[in-house]
Design an enzyme around this catalytic site. Structure first.
Site, mmCIF file in Angstrom:
data_model
loop_
_atom_site.group_PDB
_atom_site.id
_atom_site.type_symbol
_atom_site.label_atom_id
_atom_site.label_comp_id
_atom_site.label_asym_id
_atom_site.label_seq_id
_atom_site.Cartn_x
_atom_site.Cartn_y
_atom_site.Cartn_z
ATOM 1 N N GLU A 123 4.142 7.213 -9.857
ATOM 2 C CA GLU A 123 4.395 6.538 -8.582
ATOM 3 C C GLU A 123 5.470 5.480 -8.766
ATOM 4 O OE1 GLU A 123 0.842 5.641 -6.409
ATOM 5 O OE2 GLU A 123 1.716 3.845 -5.497
ATOM 6 N N ASP A 125 6.992 2.308 -6.415
ATOM 7 C CA ASP A 125 6.578 1.577 -5.211
ATOM 8 C C ASP A 125 7.536 0.495 -4.756
ATOM 9 O OD1 ASP A 125 4.164 2.931 -5.187
ATOM 10 O OD2 ASP A 125 3.046 1.333 -6.171
ATOM 11 N N GLU A 127 6.594 -2.247 -1.822
ATOM 12 C CA GLU A 127 5.583 -2.706 -0.876
ATOM 13 C C GLU A 127 5.995 -4.082 -0.360
ATOM 14 O OE1 GLU A 127 1.354 -0.773 -1.944
ATOM 15 O OE2 GLU A 127 2.001 -2.325 -3.358
#
Length: 242
Positions: free
Chosen positions: A59, A61, A63
């Site tokens: 993953e 990310d 955010e």
């Protein structure tokens, strides 16, 4: 390459909303223009990330952690490989991300992952498999985006809760661009012409490295590689090469 110029907005009145790409990718340069939730966004998280499936997933990310009106957003980044993350770096932005659209980019090739904002690199995660650090390179990933309620941790460690009287909370997306290797039926769309794809071997030049250092000096607010309280027995291996 896939370019979607249409504007997409979604909002939450409770829980979450989101979307994902139809294709899976194994390496690529991904761009998304986002305008974040304005006003009191405390407790909300606007996420934009790549992820594979399974218990040992990979993953990458972006955010965006909401905050009270007048307080800055926190841009939270993380990299997971083989199900292990805990590689957080956080930043303030040098502009108001709710006033207009800005471009958030992920360069992912076999040598490195680079997070960029409006073309300015903010973080580089290098492939350090040579010293035993797992790197996402074998699991194809889809692109996801979501807006969700995370008031148990997102704003001041969960001290500030979502004010649902301010709902709906709206984030807007446009100009999704996936200049990437599509993975289908166990094969990559880039296999036959990989030598002609510049981003597959792209690295940061001297100017980009200078801009990266500028961001990390002036806008980085958390770096797991210097968190002695979190890692009292010693920092993760990759931190020795940062």
């Amino acid at each position: 390459m896939l370019v979607i110029p249409l504007l997409v907005s979604f909002y939450i009145v409770a829980c979450s909303a989101g979307f994902q790409s139809k294709n899976e990718y194994l390496f690529g340069k991904i761009d998304m223009q986002i305008k974040l939730v304005p006003g009191n966004s405390a407790g909300t998280v606007t996420a934009y990330y790549l992820s594979s499936k399974g218990s040992t997933w990979d993953e990458i990310d972006f955010e965006f952690l909401g905050n009270l009106s007048g307080d800055p957003y926190i841009l939270h980044t993380n990299v997971f490989s083989q199900g292990k993350g805990n590689r957080e770096q956080q930043f303030y932005l040098w502009f108001d991300p709710t006033a207009d659209f800005h471009t958030y980019s992920i360069l992912w090739n076999p040598q490195r992952i680079v997070f960029s904002v409006d073309g300015t690199p903010i973080r580089e995660f290098k492939n350090l498999e040579s010293i035993g650090v797992p790197f996402p390179k074998s699991q194809p990933m889809r692109i996801y985006s979501s807006l969700w309620n995370a008031d148990d941790w997102a704003t001041r460690g969960g001290l500030v809760k979502t004010d649902w009287s301010k709902a709906p909370f709206t984030a807007s997306y446009r100009n999704f661009n996936a200049n990437a290797c599509v993975w289908s039926a166990g094969k990559s769309s880039c296999k036959s012409n990989s030598r002609n794809i510049a981003w597959l071997s792209q690295e940061l030049d001297a100017t980009s490295q200078q801009r990266l250092r500028w961001v990390q000096k002036n806008y980085m607010i958390y770096n797991y590689c210097i968190d002695k309280k979190r890692f009292p027995q010693g920092f993760p291996t990759e931190c020795t090469r940062s």
